[in-house]
Design an enzyme around this catalytic site. Structure first.
Site, PDB file in Angstrom:
ATOM      1  N   ASP A  49       9.204   2.517   1.462  1.00 42.55           N
ATOM      2  CA  ASP A  49       7.861   3.360   2.187  1.00 42.55           C
ATOM      3  C   ASP A  49       7.768   3.117   3.330  1.00 42.55           C
ATOM      4  O   ASP A  49       7.454   2.106   4.121  1.00 42.55           O
ATOM      5  CB  ASP A  49       6.877   2.941   1.328  1.00 42.55           C
ATOM      6  CG  ASP A  49       5.618   3.717   1.677  1.00 42.55           C
ATOM      7  OD1 ASP A  49       5.785   4.314   2.626  1.00 42.55           O
ATOM      8  OD2 ASP A  49       4.623   3.812   0.996  1.00 42.55           O
ATOM      9  N   PHE A 103       0.734  -1.301   0.021  1.00 46.87           N
ATOM     10  CA  PHE A 103       0.007   0.021   0.049  1.00 46.87           C
ATOM     11  C   PHE A 103       0.773   1.121  -0.135  1.00 46.87           C
ATOM     12  O   PHE A 103       1.838   1.427   0.905  1.00 46.87           O
ATOM     13  CB  PHE A 103      -0.946  -0.104   1.369  1.00 46.87           C
ATOM     14  CG  PHE A 103      -2.041   1.281   1.092  1.00 46.87           C
ATOM     15  CD1 PHE A 103      -3.184   1.040   0.658  1.00 46.87           C
ATOM     16  CD2 PHE A 103      -1.440   2.504   1.851  1.00 46.87           C
ATOM     17  CE1 PHE A 103      -3.912   2.358   0.498  1.00 46.87           C
ATOM     18  CE2 PHE A 103      -2.193   3.618   1.816  1.00 46.87           C
ATOM     19  CZ  PHE A 103      -3.578   3.374   1.182  1.00 46.87           C
ATOM     20  N   LYS A 113       2.697  10.414   8.288  1.00 46.87           N
ATOM     21  CA  LYS A 113       1.870   9.923   9.364  1.00 46.87           C
ATOM     22  C   LYS A 113       2.294  10.676  10.768  1.00 46.87           C
ATOM     23  O   LYS A 113       1.770  11.668  10.989  1.00 46.87           O
ATOM     24  CB  LYS A 113       1.760   8.438   9.430  1.00 46.87           C
ATOM     25  CG  LYS A 113       1.112   7.613   8.234  1.00 46.87           C
ATOM     26  CD  LYS A 113       0.491   6.491   8.593  1.00 46.87           C
ATOM     27  CE  LYS A 113      -0.686   6.098   7.534  1.00 46.87           C
ATOM     28  NZ  LYS A 113      -0.350   5.111   6.509  1.00 46.87           N
TER      29      LYS A 113
HETATM   30  C1  LIG Z   1      -1.020   5.383   5.089  1.00 50.35           C
HETATM   31  C2  LIG Z   1       0.128   5.093   4.152  1.00 50.35           C
HETATM   32  C3  LIG Z   1       0.393   6.056   2.696  1.00 50.35           C
HETATM   33  C4  LIG Z   1      -0.357   7.031   2.320  1.00 50.35           C
HETATM   34  O1  LIG Z   1      -0.405   8.042   3.364  1.00 50.35           O
HETATM   35  P1  LIG Z   1      -1.530   9.282   3.225  1.00 50.35           P
HETATM   36  O2  LIG Z   1      -0.854  10.195   4.151  1.00 50.35           O
HETATM   37  O3  LIG Z   1      -2.976   8.587   3.684  1.00 50.35           O
HETATM   38  O4  LIG Z   1      -1.715   9.843   1.962  1.00 50.35           O
HETATM   39  C5  LIG Z   1       1.322   5.392   2.106  1.00 50.35           C
HETATM   40  N1  LIG Z   1       2.288   4.278   2.337  1.00 50.35           N
HETATM   41  C6  LIG Z   1       2.020   3.694   3.456  1.00 50.35           C
HETATM   42  C7  LIG Z   1       2.803   2.447   3.761  1.00 50.35           C
HETATM   43  C8  LIG Z   1       1.012   4.013   4.346  1.00 50.35           C
HETATM   44  O5  LIG Z   1       0.794   3.074   5.325  1.00 50.35           O
END
Ligand SMILES: *Cc1c(COP(=O)(O)O)cnc(C)c1O
Length: 398
Positions: free
Chosen positions: A224, A139, A253
């Site tokens: 990521d 994700f 986050k």
């Molecule tokens: C939550 C998340 C995103 C997206 O972040 P947003 O601030 O919601 O756009 C991207 N990569 C990972 C691994 C995530 O957990």
């Protein structure tokens, strides 16, 4: 522990939101009005142990006084300042963030998906190539470039045709990477622990070999760390468990103690990025920078990564016998630090409801995985209460 109800009443908030919100979120019938540390309160004054953790944005706990003070001070000094100008608070943050990450530069933005977009664009700029490799169950966000890297077809298919030249390979499978990464590949993007995809930790050997393969074939290695960053897994950044050196690292986050902020850390293999190739109006605004600076200091002074490692290790052990005690209900318990997943044999939704009735708020990760993402300031006693609540729900029902 109860408080006075706050207005507007839950019915008013719920009916107003139901009438006017976009509709894209599945909602729980709960109006949250206040938070402190690892607790949240609803509009009826009921207290909950928070294992949602702002979906990863609340690693420092709610209303952390250092973050509150930094926001208050900076708000009264300067909120907006685009990056065409220098700014004292931004300079201090960039220095602290890049030092902490061990990467020389950073692009500042406002969310996780933007941080991922930046990483993908910088990888294309740095290599002159167009092909991106991502992992199944990965994700990476909801905007078009990040969405193309996201695996879940439900999220992607309504928006096809999306950005072309992305392929998805099985996670933790090195031979699949060897077959897919070529001299046309701009980047490989992976999570160190797949969060939304079911709390699936990456294998250290696999991740190191993936990085080596990227080096060998001239592709950028992107970790990521939007969910795994800022102490969540027991290190400040999860790749530090395995001695990785990513070329690009999106984070967001919990970066700014709960305020919206993201960043893409940039390693030396990326080379020079030319002016005007990317940008953001709000990126690097002093308000978010001040909050992030305070958040990074709290990471240090309260050793939140160390707390996550100790408490997460304890909790994983505490829950380890669930599959043998509830063989028809629990498949596996796994995680790293305080990113914990309990894979069930059936749907997670009724378990989440049962936990909520017992005063614990938690998350799903996919349809069958219960995800615990508490603030890293949570106490061991509260984690014990969470474990007891999980056991009670599994015993009683489902
Ligand atoms: C939550 C998340 C995103 C997206 O972040 P947003 O601030 O919601 O756009 C991207 N990569 C990972 C691994 C995530 O957990």
């Amino acid at each position: 522990m109860t408080d006075q109800p706050t207005s507007p009443t839950p019915l008013t908030s719920m009916s107003l939101e139901d009438a006017h919100t976009s509709g894209v979120y599945p909602k729980r019938a709960l109006t949250i009005v206040r938070g402190q540390g690892a607790y949240l309160w609803d509009s009826e004054g009921r207290r909950y142990i928070d294992c949602v953790g702002g979906q990863g944005a609340a690693n420092l706990g709610h209303a952390h006084p250092a973050v509150v003070a930094a926001i208050q001070n900076q708000a009264a000094t300067l909120i907006s300042c685009p990056e065409i100008f220098y700014n004292d608070t931004r300079a201090a943050l960039l220095e602290k963030l890049t030092t902490a990450a061990g990467m020389p530069r950073a692009f500042l933005c406002n969310s996780g998906t933007e941080a991922v977009e930046a990483a993908l664009k910088f990888a294309k700029l740095a290599t002159g190539r167009k092909h991106i490799v991502a992992a199944k169950r990965g994700f990476h966000g909801r905007t078009m470039g990040a969405l193309a890297a996201t695996w879940e077809p439900k999220y992607r298919e309504p928006f096809e045709p999306g950005v072309p030249n992305y392929t998805h390979v099985p996670y933790n499978d090195l031979s699949a990477l060897e077959a897919e990464i070529s001299d046309q590949t701009a980047a490989l993007i992976l999570e160190v622990v797949q969060g939304e995809g079911g709390v699936r930790p990456g294998d250290g050997e696999y991740l190191r070999a993936a990085q080596a393969l990227c080096r060998e074939r001239g592709a950028m290695f992107i970790t990521d760390e939007v969910q795994t960053g800022f102490g969540r897994t027991g290190k400040l950044f999860a790749h530090q468990h395995y001695g990785l050196e990513p070329d690009l690292m999106p984070v967001a986050k919990s970066m700014a103690g709960g305020l919206p902020m993201g960043a893409c850390l940039i390693g030396s293999r990326v080379g020079t990025l030319e002016p005007m190739t990317h940008g953001s109006t709000f990126g690097g605004n002093p308000l978010a920078c001040a909050a992030a600076l305070a958040a990074l200091e709290v990471m240090d002074t309260e050793d939140l990564p160390g707390r996550a490692a100790a408490l997460g290790g304890w909790m994983l052990e505490r829950l380890a016998d669930l599959p043998s005690r509830f063989p028809e209900k629990v498949r596996e318990v796994r995680g790293l630090g305080l990113l914990l997943g309990i894979e069930l044999r059936n749907k997670v939704a009724p378990v989440l409801r049962g936990l909520q009735e017992r005063g614990v708020l938690a998350l799903p990760a996919g349809v069958t995985v219960l995800r615990l993402l508490p603030p890293l300031v949570i106490s061991k006693d509260d984690l014990e209460l969470v474990a007891q609540a999980v056991e009670a729900v599994l015993t009683q029902s489902v």
